[in-house]
Design an enzyme around this catalytic site. Sequence first.
Site, short mmCIF file in Angstrom:
data_model
loop_
_atom_site.label_atom_id
_atom_site.label_comp_id
_atom_site.label_asym_id
_atom_site.label_seq_id
_atom_site.Cartn_x
_atom_site.Cartn_y
_atom_site.Cartn_z
N HIS A 187 0.82 -1.23 0.00
CA HIS A 187 0.00 0.00 0.00
C HIS A 187 0.85 1.27 0.00
O HIS A 187 0.30 2.37 -0.15
CB HIS A 187 -0.94 0.02 1.21
CG HIS A 187 -1.98 -1.06 1.18
ND1 HIS A 187 -2.88 -1.20 0.15
CD2 HIS A 187 -2.25 -2.07 2.06
CE1 HIS A 187 -3.66 -2.25 0.39
NE2 HIS A 187 -3.30 -2.81 1.53
N ASP A 224 -2.30 -10.73 -2.29
CA ASP A 224 -2.89 -10.25 -1.04
C ASP A 224 -4.38 -9.95 -1.29
O ASP A 224 -4.77 -9.66 -2.43
CB ASP A 224 -2.16 -8.98 -0.59
CG ASP A 224 -2.64 -8.44 0.75
OD1 ASP A 224 -2.02 -8.79 1.77
OD2 ASP A 224 -3.64 -7.68 0.78
N HIS A 226 -6.01 -7.39 -0.56
CA HIS A 226 -6.23 -5.98 -0.90
C HIS A 226 -5.48 -5.58 -2.17
O HIS A 226 -4.41 -6.11 -2.46
CB HIS A 226 -5.76 -5.08 0.25
CG HIS A 226 -6.43 -5.36 1.56
ND1 HIS A 226 -5.85 -6.15 2.53
CD2 HIS A 226 -7.63 -4.95 2.04
CE1 HIS A 226 -6.67 -6.22 3.57
NE2 HIS A 226 -7.76 -5.51 3.30
N ASP A 314 -4.72 -12.80 3.86
CA ASP A 314 -6.00 -12.21 4.25
C ASP A 314 -7.11 -12.62 3.29
O ASP A 314 -8.25 -12.18 3.42
CB ASP A 314 -5.91 -10.68 4.40
CG ASP A 314 -4.95 -10.01 3.44
OD1 ASP A 314 -4.51 -10.67 2.48
OD2 ASP A 314 -4.66 -8.81 3.64
N1 Q9C Z 1 -12.45 -2.54 8.04
C1 Q9C Z 1 -2.48 -5.22 4.16
O1 Q9C Z 1 -3.11 -6.25 4.12
N2 Q9C Z 1 -7.86 -1.25 7.27
N3 Q9C Z 1 -3.06 -4.05 4.54
C2 Q9C Z 1 -8.97 -1.90 6.71
C3 Q9C Z 1 -11.30 -2.63 7.14
C4 Q9C Z 1 -6.60 -1.29 6.56
C5 Q9C Z 1 -4.44 -3.97 4.87
C6 Q9C Z 1 -10.17 -1.77 7.62
C7 Q9C Z 1 -6.25 -2.60 5.91
C8 Q9C Z 1 -4.84 -2.62 5.40
C9 Q9C Z 1 -1.02 -5.19 3.87
ZN ZN Z 2 -4.05 -7.15 2.61
#
Ligand code: Q9C
Ligand code: ZN
Length: 376
Positions: A187, A224, A226, A314
């Site tokens: 990110h 991942d 995301h 995830d």
């Molecule tokens: N309710 C990685 O997996 N917050 N970052 C999400 C959802 C941030 C994920 C909240 C998620 C970041 C590297």
């Molecule tokens: Zn992620």
Amino acid sequence: MSLRRTAGTIGTLAAVPTPPTPVIRSDAHLGHAGLVELVAGREIPCYESPERAEEIERALGAAQGFSPAEPELFGTAPILAVHDPELVAVVEHAWTDALAAGDADGSRPLIPDTFKLAPYAGPMELTGLPNGAHRRLGAFCFDTATPIVAGTAAAARAAVDVALTAASRVMDGAGLAYGLCRPPGHHAARAMLGGYCFFNNAAIVAEWLRRDAGAARVAILDVDYHHGNGTQQLFWERGDVLYVSLHGDPARAYPYYSGFADERGAGDGVGLTHNLPLPAQTGLDGYATALDEALSRIAAFDPDGPLVVSVGFDTFGRDPIGDFALRTADYAAIGGMVGELGVPMVALQEGGYAVDAIGANAVAFLSGLRDARAGA
Ligand code: Q9C
Ligand code: ZN
């Protein structure tokens, strides 16, 4: 190195044991324990915790064929090849500047209270910046889930060294190396941190492979949950780096503002960004269909450098912040599909927050990857 999308021949060499896969790891990550993140108006314990990495390391240690090693030091140059020096300065100095200014007492993490968004400026030209890296944090951060504490800068630097050491092992002949990066990276954009990420480990590796390791074309596969907005941004206009990502559709999933299928890159990079947004409850069938398309894109790009894999767990069914439905055994199949590309690979840890399963998931994925790669 040639890319094979068809099953390789398992011939007389099948009995030769595969050398152990290097697992590059560092204790420096332990100093980055953010305490809380802000979600829906609440402070909750950080999902991105030291226990994640400890569990992965423990599980790989108990499995066959993985051998832990410390990172070498690569210095700041590979980070500055990808990130704005102002971002690097904020990561390095926010904590100490906050303490020195008396704006924090050191007992709580730094989370920005102000964000400098593009609409703040509108037509104005704003060139000033406040004194102190902690007051600039909101100009270089996009969410409230990425707290900074005393050990954050050292951990972020160590994660980069972990990733580069894994890449260097692969350039030295290891077919596969794994970087147990923590904090994660995908990110983080050129001048922006967020999403638990400070420096973009995978992007730094890809750029290092181009500049310092002689690769002409590098592909990054991001599995991942995301979308890797930072990685996509960094190579958006690049003709030499392919970015392919499978992720929760940003119509419902963080980071919300990127990862849609019509984002394809620009300039020299037109057609070298491929997003495969997926629905909630995606299981192995739907995932494998999308992954097959992703792997075809990679094969068509014909990279001559190692494949960089941003790997997150995830996508697991019980992950507390994802909504896919993958099971532990599915990661062996997914790793196997990727491994069948048959090229050298650097796998770098991104997310995954079901701590009780993350070790087994990492073992399944990396074993599947290694065994298929060796057989391809
Ligand atoms: N309710 C990685 O997996 N917050 N970052 C999400 C959802 C941030 C994920 C909240 C998620 C970041 C590297
Ligand atoms: Zn992620």
